[in-house]
Motif scaffolding. Structure first.
Motif, short mmCIF file in Angstrom:
data_model
loop_
_atom_site.label_atom_id
_atom_site.label_comp_id
_atom_site.label_asym_id
_atom_site.label_seq_id
_atom_site.Cartn_x
_atom_site.Cartn_y
_atom_site.Cartn_z
N LEU A 1 -46.76 -14.65 15.39
CA LEU A 1 -46.11 -14.29 16.66
C LEU A 1 -46.73 -13.01 17.23
CD1 LEU A 1 -42.33 -14.98 15.90
CD2 LEU A 1 -43.90 -16.36 17.28
N ILE B 1 -43.20 -12.84 24.15
CA ILE B 1 -42.36 -13.22 23.01
C ILE B 1 -41.36 -12.09 22.71
CG2 ILE B 1 -42.38 -13.80 20.54
CD1 ILE B 1 -45.27 -14.87 21.01
N LEU C 1 -35.25 -13.95 14.64
CA LEU C 1 -35.93 -15.25 14.54
C LEU C 1 -35.01 -16.40 14.92
CD1 LEU C 1 -38.15 -15.41 11.30
CD2 LEU C 1 -38.90 -15.48 13.67
N LEU D 1 -34.94 -17.08 18.51
CA LEU D 1 -36.24 -17.25 19.15
C LEU D 1 -36.33 -18.62 19.82
CD1 LEU D 1 -39.10 -16.01 19.47
CD2 LEU D 1 -39.75 -17.29 17.43
N GLU E 1 -41.31 -19.16 22.17
CA GLU E 1 -42.60 -19.74 21.85
C GLU E 1 -42.63 -21.24 22.07
OE1 GLU E 1 -46.15 -20.15 18.73
OE2 GLU E 1 -44.10 -20.47 18.14
N ALA F 1 -41.37 -22.70 15.92
CA ALA F 1 -40.22 -21.89 16.30
C ALA F 1 -38.93 -22.65 16.00
CB ALA F 1 -40.30 -21.54 17.78
N LYS G 1 -35.92 -21.33 12.99
CA LYS G 1 -34.65 -20.80 13.50
C LYS G 1 -33.62 -20.57 12.40
CE LYS G 1 -34.59 -22.04 18.35
NZ LYS G 1 -34.04 -22.92 19.38
#
Length: 506
Positions: free
Chosen positions: A41, A63, A96, A99, A102, A107, A111
């Motif tokens: 990332l 990001i 994360l 997230l 991305e 991604a 998670k």
């Protein structure tokens, strides 16, 4: 290929995880996967920032926000070990799970990441090792991950176990994926078949991948893998990423379930080693598969699934337990009849029973077939592999140097003595001649062809020994009376010798 120094570094890190209380190899790989993803990332963000600096425009789809800049790899690796542990545990991992920017399959699988490293010392060692990898060197990072996957030495659950890489390479070389293929592994595990297919296409069709539309297909729609183990999905996704496939279709799916019954005639190539004797929720199994074969045996249901998923003209190479070849149940016979009569069964390659040791000692074979919906089987090619380059005991030591293991790519050849230790190059060579000189090879040899009519007459039995001819060498023995005469002469000589000895002693 990774160096001995890097291997030693990984081995020491492995030991550090062990002494740090994380002894499950899958968990070790999972934790390293998270850290590699976090570093990726940061690399992606740096690329976006560089582009923004060149164009003078704002960073496109950043990001990290201003308040999450401290969560970047390049930021926390400069912290003290204790601060780095706190930052990663309490900052990076909770972030994360939120997230979405991305937007990739990675991604999605990251998670629900769970951080289980509890000591700053262990985290520092892991970060140092990952920081020392050139993430731009596709071969090194891919091989490094493969090396770590090779450390999964525990037997799998529910009939799952990792397919040896040299067997995967053999199957991929035999199927020769093309740039336009859509390749699927419905029980993908660590995505070994998909990774090997990507490597094959990159090696043999490099120029075709320069074309933008073809490259997009390679990155986004060529590779499809399903599994119902979330850890495997994370590891498989990262394995693909490290082999330069940007956004493969790696998804959570119970491939045999009714909920996955919608996909029909979708893929042009299936490569798989589905779980044998796995537990099965019969009520949740797709009803259309049960219409093909009414059984609880997962290996038979997976074969029916592959026929459903393949496009007409699509090909498959699938590892099955020996029982599929000769099982006498109605489901076994019906499925073999479908493969031979309704589609094109190309080959049966019998593997030695030690191939999956130390995970399992089960006897297996590889089935190669083409979906036609209109028959097409004329002859089926059989090959009996007796040696795969490794000892067939639990130790699985290599029997040849590294460059002579596997199916061998290019012009390399093995001597007769080396062939006795590794049959895979011969399998590949003879497979390519299966419609030519192999048709005439006698049944006494290691490979031969059998007509569809003969297989049909044998109730669709596909076991190699059913058709192999064994020649017995004639040994001439002497007549019993001749042997008795010789024994009498020997006995007389002994008696005479004893008499002479007694005479000398008087």
């Amino acid at each position: 290929m990774i160096t001995g120094e890097l291997k030693s570094k990984i081995d020491r890190l492995w030991d550090a995880f062990w002494s740090g209380g994380i002894s499950n190899p899958l968990e070790v790989i999972e934790q390293i996967t998270y850290l590699m993803f976090i570093r990726r990332l940061d690399i992606l963000e740096q690329a976006k920032e560089n582009k923004a600096n060149r164009t003078g425009r704002p960073v496109e789809n950043p990001i990290y926000a201003d308040d999450t800049q401290v969560l970047r790899w390049s930021a926390f690796i400069n912290e003290s070990p204790e601060n780095m542990l706190t930052r990663v545990r309490d900052g990076v991992f909770p972030w994360l799970s939120t997230l979405g920017g991305e937007g990739s399959t990675y991604a999605h699988h990251m998670k629900d990441a769970r951080f289980t490293i509890t000591t700053s010392n262990l985290l520092t060692k892991a970060v140092d090792m990952i920081n020392g990898i050139d993430m731009g060197d596709r071969d090194t990072k891919g091989d490094l991950y493969e090396y770590m996957l090779g450390k999964i030495a525990t037997a799998g659950q529910n009939g799952q176990f990792r397919t040896p890489r040299h067997i995967i390479q053999l199957m991929v070389e035999m199927m020769a994926p093309q740039p336009g293929d859509e390749i699927c592994d419905p029980a993908c595990g660590t995505a070994g078949f998909l990774v090997a297919s990507a490597e094959y296409v990159e090696r043999t069709h490099r120029e075709a991948l320069y074309e933008p539309a073809q490259r997009q297909h390679f990155n986004e729609s060529m590779f499809h893998g399903f599994d119902f183990d979330s850890t495997m999905l994370r590891i498989g996704s990262m394995n693909m990423l490290l082999h330069s496939v940007e956004n493969p279709d790696i998804r959570y799916r119970d491939s045999l379930a009714q909920s996955a019954a919608g996909e029909v005639d979708r893929y042009s190539l299936i490569l798989a080693n589905p779980p044998f004797a796995g537990s099965l929720d019969y009520d949740a199994t797709a009803s259309d598969l049960q219409k093909v074969v009414k059984t609880k045996k997962t290996e038979l249901l997976f074969l029916a699934l592959f026929l459903r998923l393949l496009k007409p003209g699509g090909r498959a190479a699938v590892i099955v337990p020996d029982g599929v070849l000769f099982g006498s149940s109605k489901a076994h016979k019906e499925l073999r009849k479908i493969l031979v009569d309704d589609h094109k069964l190309d080959a049966v390659v019998k593997l030695p029973s030690g191939v999956f040791k130390p995970y399992a000692g089960v006897s297996t074979a590889i089935l190669f077939f083409t979906k036609t919906n209109s028959g097409g089987t004329d002859n089926v090619w059989f090959y009996e592999v007796t040696a795969d380059g490794w000892s067939l005991d639990d130790r699985r030591n290599p029997l040849l140097p590294e460059d002579k293991i596997g199916p061998l790519i290019g012009d390399a050849t093995l001597s007769d003595e080396e062939h006795n230790k590794n049959n895979l190059p011969d399998v590949l060579s003879r497979w390519r001649r299966r419609n030519g000189s192999e048709q005439e090879r006698p049944r006494t040899e290691q490979s031969f062809s059998v007509s569809k009519e003969e297989i049909s007459a044998q109730n669709y039995d596909l076991s190699l020994n059913r058709y192999k001819e064994i020649t017995h060498e004639e040994i001439a023995h002497r007549e019993p009376s001749e042997i008795m005469d010789e024994l009498e002469r020997i006995e007389a000589d002994i008696q005479q010798g004893m008499s002479e000895l007694k005479g000398m002693l008087r």
